[in-house]
Design a protein around this motif. Structure first.
Motif, PDB file in Angstrom:
ATOM      1  N   ARG A 105      -8.753  38.277  -2.628  1.00  0.00           N
ATOM      2  CA  ARG A 105      -8.180  37.007  -2.184  1.00  0.00           C
ATOM      3  C   ARG A 105      -6.646  37.047  -2.229  1.00  0.00           C
ATOM      4  N   ALA A 106      -6.104  37.601  -3.294  1.00  0.00           N
ATOM      5  CA  ALA A 106      -4.644  37.691  -3.424  1.00  0.00           C
ATOM      6  C   ALA A 106      -4.069  38.620  -2.356  1.00  0.00           C
ATOM      7  N   PHE A 107      -4.756  39.714  -2.085  1.00  0.00           N
ATOM      8  CA  PHE A 107      -4.287  40.681  -1.101  1.00  0.00           C
ATOM      9  C   PHE A 107      -4.270  40.069   0.300  1.00  0.00           C
ATOM     10  N   VAL A 108      -5.351  39.408   0.659  1.00  0.00           N
ATOM     11  CA  VAL A 108      -5.436  38.774   1.984  1.00  0.00           C
ATOM     12  C   VAL A 108      -4.349  37.705   2.121  1.00  0.00           C
ATOM     13  N   ALA A 109      -4.184  36.900   1.097  1.00  0.00           N
ATOM     14  CA  ALA A 109      -3.156  35.849   1.141  1.00  0.00           C
ATOM     15  C   ALA A 109      -1.767  36.453   1.269  1.00  0.00           C
ATOM     16  N   ARG A 110      -1.507  37.541   0.562  1.00  0.00           N
ATOM     17  CA  ARG A 110      -0.185  38.177   0.615  1.00  0.00           C
ATOM     18  C   ARG A 110       0.058  38.807   1.978  1.00  0.00           C
TER      19      ARG A 110
END
Length: 66
Positions: A10-15
């Protein structure tokens, strides 16, 4: 850094979306590589800074190979 794989995803996609300014589905492998490198650098930089401060305080020498 991350509690589990799903939290990281989730953090990777958001970043990727925030830095590239496009939906994840439209981002490239190069975009992913760039963002992943930034995330890794952020994670290790805290330890790197602490280590370098300790080396300086104890006046330890370091060798750099090129």
């Amino acid at each position: 850094m991350f509690a589990d794989k799903e939290t990281f995803k989730r953090a990777f996609v958001a970043r990727v979306e925030a830095l590239c300014g496009k939906p994840f589905a439209e981002s490239t492998a190069r975009d992913h590589y760039h963002v992943l490198g930034q995330m890794v650098r952020e994670h290790i930089s805290r330890h790197w800074i602490t280590t370098n401060e300790r080396y300086r305080a104890q006046r330890w020498k370091q060798v750099y190979y090129v």
